[in-house]
Scaffold this active site. Structure first.
Site: not given
Ligand code: BG6
Length: 477
Positions: A173, A177, A211, A230, A235, A326
């Site tokens: 995802h 963005k 995060e 993860d 990402h 995190k």
């Molecule tokens: C997800 C992870 O793919 O992306 C999560 O599994 C993470 O751990 C999240 O919190 C973060 O996405 P975003 O869009 O909130 O930055």
């Protein structure tokens, strides 16, 4: 512009992602008129519920996500009227015939698997064997796409047994963005940056995805994954690819993805001394990772920082520092491209001049800034000052343009048949080929990740990683 008429089957329709992201995302696309009148969404899950009950849960989810911005009730009711529900057992025979009966000819069929990866192959097989999927249908899968190279290869094999690569949409995802795509526009639609985009002019790149939330509620998954699996393997590697890749010859899915694969294949193995791993600890009276993990001796990292080298002509000598964690000080993600310092200072008494920094901010407040040095205005001689040229997208696009969520865009791309922002099978496997030895080396050790305080910017080791090289992380929060 409306997309073609479609039937979208959403497996795992009662799940968290469907309710938090996918269904509200579709609703927003409906509101702006992108979903044609004849489009239909068919929710499917194991739960025994009526169409009305399912619509009720979707309605509640949209109200929760959209809050006051939900708009007129008639529009929401109209959207809900396009939603159907079929109870399907992914691993048994129940429900498949009914589902097949709902699908109409002459429209795009998309099957969105918002389910555990262990079900991907079986669902693909049933879609194929039951004739639900046509040669033009699309299948969409969510991460985690494997937990190592072998499992990713198995997932790929399971999907490819029934679907061609051009039908498979693997979601990361982060690629949906807005600013991430803007990075491509910035690099390839402007002539200013590209001549400077190499190790001659760029000192290093910092990619941070910080995060503030912990792993609460997701511990069963997270404790078996950790930040490396993860976030980094997918990402952060994707962000690195878009920053480092060569200009594709055209903006087509395979031209873009070919260039990304080349970057991943050029990544050097990362030695253990170039990695810092951390785990957030309990604060006074608060809770720490180990309270959440369900395993008091868990060695899973909730933070990783590392120095990565892209071993090719363009980037030799310019390290990429990646960092994610995190429970850090703030939720803040950015790519910072740090240019080399000016080679010589002509101004008296100003000391060392720092290089420009181009920051592509992903969240919050998406935008791009460029740190420059200017004359401090006013009398009193020539003094210098650093200021940021700032472009906030919210401001640039006008107050009433609502930013599109990544899932909204990605789901519409599936219907359009545009795979540019989806990971190709070889790309995912290349990323695991790079990540696996890092994870294995960690598994062979017995020490704990370094503890860091909740609300900090990570463990001391991460700072040292940069200090050692005479550099500094940008501040989080
Ligand atoms: C997800 C992870 O793919 O992306 C999560 O599994 C993470 O751990 C999240 O919190 C973060 O996405 P975003 O869009 O909130 O930055």
């Amino acid at each position: 512009i409306p997309v073609e008429p479609f039937d979208l089957v959403l497996f795992g329709a009662t799940g968290d992602l469907a309710h938090r992201k996918i269904l509200p995302g579709l609703f927003h696309r409906f509101v702006v008129g992108q979903m044609p009148d004849t489009a239909r969404i068919i929710g499917s899950a194991r739960s025994d519920m009526s169409v009305e009950e399912f619509r009720g849960t979707v309605r509640a989810a949209i109200l929760e996500q959209a809050g006051d911005e939900v708009g007129p009730e008639e529009v929401l009711a109209d959207f809900l009227s396009r939603i159907d529900y079929v109870r399907v057992n992914a691993t048994g025979d129940e429900g498949w015939d009914e589902l097949a009966g709902k699908l109409r000819a002459d429209r795009v069929r998309a099957f969105y698997l918002s389910v555990a990866p262990s079900l991907f192959a079986e669902i693909a097989e049933r879609l194929h064997a039951g004739g639900l999927a046509t040669g033009d249908s699309r299948i969409v899968v969510e991460k985690p796409f494997g937990r190592d190279l072998q499992s990713a290869q198995e997932l790929n094999a399971g999907l490819r047994a029934c679907f061609d690569e051009h039908q498979i949409y693997r979601i990361d995802h982060y690629l949906g963005k807005e600013t991430v795509q803007n990075l491509m526009a910035l690099r390839f639609a402007n002539s200013l940056f590209e001549p400077l985009w190499n190790s001659t002019h760029i000192d290093h790149v910092q990619i941070t995805v910080a995060e503030s939330l912990g792993i609460e509620g997701r511990e069963a998954y997270y404790d078996k994954s950790g930040a490396m699996r993860d976030m980094v393997q997918n990402h952060l590697v994707q962000l690195l690819c878009l920053t480092a890749m060569e200009p594709p010859s055209k903006f087509t899915p395979n031209a873009v993805r070919d260039e990304k694969v080349k970057v991943i294949e050029a990544l050097d193995p990362v030695p253990d001394e170039d990695i810092a791993r951390g785990q957030y600890r309990a604060e006074k009276g608060g809770d720490g990772y180990l309270d959440h993990a369900g395993d008091p001796s868990s060695r899973t990292e909730s933070f990783v920082a590392m120095k990565v080298r892209v071993a090719n002509w363009r980037w030799s000598g310019t390290p990429f520092y990646l960092r994610t964690g995190k429970r850090l000080r703030a939720r803040e993600s950015e790519i910072a491209v740090v240019f080399r310092d000016p080679p010589h200072t002509i101004f008296p008494n100003v000391g060392h001049l720092r290089g420009n920094v181009l920051v592509i901010r992903l969240q919050p407040d998406e935008g791009i800034t460029l740190r420059t040095t200017i004359k401090d205005p006013g009398p009193g001689g020539l003094r210098l000052k650093e200021v940021s040229l700032d472009m906030s997208f919210a401001e640039a696009l006008g107050a009433d343009s609502r930013p599109q969520d990544a899932y909204e865009r990605l789901v519409m791309d599936v219907i359009r048949g545009d795979q540019t922002l989806f990971m190709r099978g070889d790309e995912v496997e290349a990323a695991w080929t790079w990540a696996d030895p890092i994870i294995r080396a960690w598994d062979e050790r017995t020490d704990q990740p370094t503890p860091y305080d909740t609300g900090s910017s990570g463990p001391e080791d991460a700072l040292m990683l940069m200090h050692r090289d005479g550099r500094r992380w940008r501040q989080v929060g």
